[in-house]
Motif scaffolding. Sequence first.
Motif, mmCIF file in Angstrom:
data_model
loop_
_atom_site.group_PDB
_atom_site.id
_atom_site.type_symbol
_atom_site.label_atom_id
_atom_site.label_comp_id
_atom_site.label_asym_id
_atom_site.label_seq_id
_atom_site.Cartn_x
_atom_site.Cartn_y
_atom_site.Cartn_z
ATOM 1 N N UNK B 347 0.779 -0.772 0.025
ATOM 2 C CA UNK B 347 0.179 -0.226 0.147
ATOM 3 C C UNK B 347 1.177 1.422 -0.249
ATOM 4 N N UNK B 348 0.786 2.591 -0.745
ATOM 5 C CA UNK B 348 1.373 3.241 -1.136
ATOM 6 C C UNK B 348 0.395 4.888 -0.841
ATOM 7 N N UNK B 349 1.423 5.524 -0.903
ATOM 8 C CA UNK B 349 0.611 7.001 -1.261
ATOM 9 C C UNK B 349 0.991 7.406 -2.210
ATOM 10 N N UNK B 350 1.667 7.881 -2.529
ATOM 11 C CA UNK B 350 2.190 9.300 -3.113
ATOM 12 C C UNK B 350 1.222 10.367 -3.138
ATOM 13 N N UNK B 351 1.417 10.731 -1.378
ATOM 14 C CA UNK B 351 0.122 11.633 -1.348
ATOM 15 C C UNK B 351 0.567 12.340 0.413
#
Lengths: 430, 459
Positions: B347-351
Amino acid sequence: MSILKTLKGASVAVAIAGASLSGVFAEDIAITGGTAFTKGGKGKVENATILVADGKITSVTAGGDVPSGYRVIDASGQWVTVGLMATGTTLGLTEVPLSGSLNDATAGSAKNTIGLDVTYAIDPSSTLIPVTRIEGITRAVTGLTNTKDYWLGQGAVIHLGNGFDLVEKQGAYIGLQISEGAASKAGGSRAALWQEIYAKLEDARPEPEADAKGDEKAEKKDGKKKKPSAEAKALKRLFDGKTSLMVTANRAADILQVIRLKKHFGFNVILNEGVEAWRVADELAKADIPVVLDALESLPQSFETLGATQTNAGRLAKAGVTIAITGKGSHNARLMPQNAGNAVSNGLSWEAAMDAMTVGPAEIFGLSDSYGTLEAGKDADIVVWDGDPIEVMTSPTAVLIKGDQIELVSRQTRLRDRYLDLTRSPQFKK
Amino acid sequence: MLAAGITGSAGAQKRELVTINKDPFPSSYTRLESVPTLITNATVLDGKGGLMEGADVLMQDGKIKRVGKNLKAPRGARTIDGTGKWVTPGIIDVHSHLGVYPSPGTQSHADGNEIGEPVTADVWVEHSNWPQDPGFVRAAAGGVTALQLLPGSANLVGGRSVTLKNVPGRVAQDMKFPGAPYGAKMACGENPKRVYGTGENNPTLHRPYTRMGNVAGYRQAFADAQAYQREWDKYERDFKAGKDVLPPKRDINLETMAGILAGDILVHMHCYRADDMGTMLDVMKEFNYQITSFQHATESYKIADKLAENNVCSAMWADWWGFKMEAYDGIRENIPFVHKAGACAIVHSDSEEGIQRLNQEAAKALADGRKVGLDISKAEAWTWLSLNPAKSLGIDKMTGTLEKGKDADVVLWDGDPFSVYTSAEVTFVDGAPVYDRTNPDFNPVMDFELGQPGEGDVE
């Protein structure tokens, strides 16, 4: 001539009213056995029987009987609420904003910005609508996000049910932006921006006696009444109290100016975004200005939002400000309950968070007569949830919009089902 | 100059072999001060799929000392009653632009995309990192203990990434995760097309204009790197053969590309569509390097089996979709589908906002997977947040699970972290609190926030 005009107007009005009936609600439905919340986060009814006929709620009773002929939705062990209303969206106006072509949520070169009416642009076939409604969101405030200046036209309230006419309330608000960007469009400074705003509104402000004389004069000169522009009509509705001015502002100093604006003109004002609203919460409460906010703002992302904090919603509610929690634009509108949940983690009560997604927006956007609570006479926008609606692991098991039970299917669930087992490749089947 | 003169007069003395310093910007990370800390009677997720109830976690000297029952607190230890609370490994976000697109997001701060040419493998994102970004503290408040900063995705090859410990630092190197390998950011699809296709951002080179132009760009860059590496290999060979040779001119761009081919630099490849990913797997085989992860990977669910076969991780959002054409087929079950296929799911965010609540993102993905019948436990789902990201960054020997001897990168949650109502109570990096909800006066306040409205109001 004038009689003919009146008739013409009437026939148009009838046609629109007819089209707004979004379906035929032959089915009578009973939702039984669930724990219902009839008024936002309040009005808890255990083992509730909710009866729906002709698209309306006819009764909500504890353990009530189901009349014959009703189809029963068993909600035992589940939670039942009013369908949620997402504010701050662009639903129906946009499909793939970044790299697709369809984006009716911005009007960068439209000439008339106050008069713009998004209801002309709404696409009921947007794939975003099923994606959003199967998450329990049955209503949405939708509107423009950008124009060539700082007026954002007139937004609408829509329902997310079946049918072609989704519009529940046309001209639900007139949008106005107060920000550094808006100021730069007005000449570079907020000093210029506010001067232009006041000038525009003073110009449109009805002056009872002079107005009548002016109209007579105009009529005499032209031999007929001057036709009002879309902008004039919109602003007249504002001064008549039929719509609100929704002002996007974040900096506390700007919000204080918004409060002054309301005091000066006396019309209805809604504050949108209001990242620093908590700093002037008491003033907002006193001025009776509701706030539509993103509960997740927590970073000083600009010099206008240095006071960003996730405690904003909780602090505003505590001060007695009516709030609505936004659903983040378009594709993420469905994340509104998660946003509300984070507000709860940061000081908002659960009841107030539920209110901020139902009765709050209904009140703010003038829909309370038909939507916002589970009570007899209201539109049957009802959601059955497999748990607490605000929790991230919860989802709807049944959604009714205006009495119509929608299928919990979207393009996304279709893709999901297609790829649940990877064995279908290379054939493409439904 | 003098030495040259002497050697000149003494005849042809042998030159030294020139080798390239692979670590010219070394980590200056030092552990924050900490006391031994014992958390007792908590629900513990070990980060590799296990759950223990009523368990204790002991941290000492920056490491996980023990995880078990009825542990004794060492002298001078801080003891925290974990009853009703949960303990997990710290969250690792493999896709962040904190520090390089920091708050406030003014143009002066936009340091994430070296726009100008499609291949900018010469830029290192750590040289853009502003350690005063208030976003780092908010991320710590969300349980993030390590993160990878990536250059943006304007370019075919955007440059080198850097892995950080989420700790306050005065200079960027203070945050560098000691021993973490370098990564390279590459990008598929729409972005390079959009940025370069019009010629606006590179008037002399209107490419790539298409996806095929993208692929041509990667291939040429790797071919150039092969040639560059051959020059250096030849130099070394000739030198060792006793020839009087000068080293080739360093090319900072090709050094990174060659580092990828050598396996020293891990490739994090921004791709959304299944077909783009499939093409990149072929490029990978053609040039014999390994793609470590696909980033965003909204269509990984369509090719999850192939991703498992090729040992490529997918870093994904729980439910973002549709904001651009290549994200149009995003589905909420992407993460669990990848997991189910036996591939590495992250799970990643880029935010800067999303990074504050990655636990909730995992929870949503887990719930959506379960609703279509995938039997995944919360303990397994936590691997999406710690072990799998650690693997993809090459730091899993050091962090990512609660195992004896690993870095004490740990989060104490005030409840079940799969609930929206749960918050990180204390976030530890190497055993030291970097965020403590019960003790807000001790939480870091970035320089930028001093004397500003909202100072220290990190919730």
